[in-house]
Write an enzyme that holds these catalytic residues in place. Structure first.
Site, PDB file in Angstrom:
ATOM      1  N   GLU A  28      -0.238   9.223   9.917  1.00 32.19           N
ATOM      2  CA  GLU A  28      -0.127  10.361  10.653  1.00 32.19           C
ATOM      3  C   GLU A  28       0.545   9.940  12.164  1.00 32.19           C
ATOM      4  OE1 GLU A  28      -3.029  13.136  13.181  1.00 32.19           O
ATOM      5  OE2 GLU A  28      -3.569  12.772  11.297  1.00 32.19           O
ATOM      6  N   SER A  83      -9.529   4.920   2.691  1.00 32.45           N
ATOM      7  CA  SER A  83      -9.433   6.039   3.260  1.00 32.45           C
ATOM      8  C   SER A  83     -10.093   6.179   4.611  1.00 32.45           C
ATOM      9  CB  SER A  83      -9.977   7.134   2.640  1.00 32.45           C
ATOM     10  OG  SER A  83     -10.237   8.320   3.193  1.00 32.45           O
TER      11      SER A  83
END
Length: 280
Positions: free
Chosen positions: A128, A219
């Site tokens: 991101e 994650s």
């Protein structure tokens, strides 16, 4: 045994949207590739590959049949120059950047146009943040996790959507104290669902005798939930799949809590619940 499941489990909206679109395209007998991992979860990757959806990780090594194939841009987003490259080398490119992430990109760009230097609280190597930097002026942004002093006329502090809210507040406060500026804006750009999951992690960790956090080991948001839970309950475990529970004596626990990351598929959640209800 009492099992308490968090109200927000499984895929978040952005991941669900990208996942369903990939399956839809594959069902239409189209050749589908995803640039990078859709999510940091091995079970999801295996399932997608079983549907003939494949992955590639470098623009220097494109699939040989790219000109006849569809490329999916995952929810994290990518730099605009990379998107342009994909558009030129695939039959079709479908941008499934999460709308919340896209909103952060747009906000940062607008603030730069207003003369602000962007300080982003996040991990430089996170997809991101790579996408953010590649969609705005790279010379007017700094992505960091630890506060350092800045000297700019205007500073705007934002955050990666999956970061911890409490830590972001402390980070922004420290930057404000040690930097020199005339104008400062602090914008909380954390995903609202991330906040809900974090708050529930604390509540469930306090309530439970044992907490299971389900999600990929790579994650970021799943690891964060584990860290929060571990802070309030030493009996917290981060698992990728139900097989990791089989060597643990769970019979001594009366109250078990379950949390999941935003990239955890329902299949993995259901397998854990079924395992617990069967009495291990």
């Amino acid at each position: 045994m009492e099992i308490r499941l968090a109200s927000k489990i499984g895929f978040c909206y952005g991941v669900e949207r990208a996942y369903e679109k990939a399956l839809e395209l594959a069902k239409d007998n189209k050749k589908v590739y995803i640039f990078g991992d859709l999510v940091h979860n091995n079970e999801v990757k295996k399932e997608l590959m079983s549907k003939d959806i494949n992955f590639f990780y470098s623009l220097k090594e494109l699939p040989q049949d790219s000109k006849e194939s569809i490329c999916i841009i995952r929810a994290h987003g990518i730099p605009k120059k990379d998107k342009k490259f994909l558009n030129e080398h695939f039959y079709k490119t479908i941008d499934l950047t999460c709308p919340i992430v896209e909103k952060v990109f747009n906000y940062a760009r607008e603030m730069q146009q207003k003369g602000y230097f962007i300080v982003a609280y996040g991990k430089k190597e996170h997809a991101e943040m790579i996408g953010l930097k590649g969609n705005i002026d790279e010379n007017k942004i700094e992505i960091i996790k630890e506060p350092i002093p800045f000297k700019h006329n205007k500073i705007c502090i934002i955050t990666q959507t999956t970061m911890d809210y409490h830590n972001f507040k402390n980070f922004a406060s420290n930057i404000a104290q040690i930097s020199e500026y005339n104008e400062l804006i602090i914008k909380d750009t954390i995903c609202y669902e991330t906040k809900i999951r974090e708050n529930e992690a604390k509540d469930i960790a306090i309530w439970a005798e044992f907490v299971i956090i389900i999600g990929g080991k790579h994650s970021s948001n799943t690891r964060k939930l584990y860290e929060i839970s571990k802070k309030y309950n030493e009996n917290s475990i981060h698992i990728d799949s139900v097989s990791e529970l089989k060597e643990i004596n769970l019979s001594k626990f009366e109250k078990i809590g379950i949390l999941t990351g935003t990239s955890t598929p329902n299949k993995s959640i259901n397998e854990v619940i079924e395992f617990l209800r069967r009495g291990f």
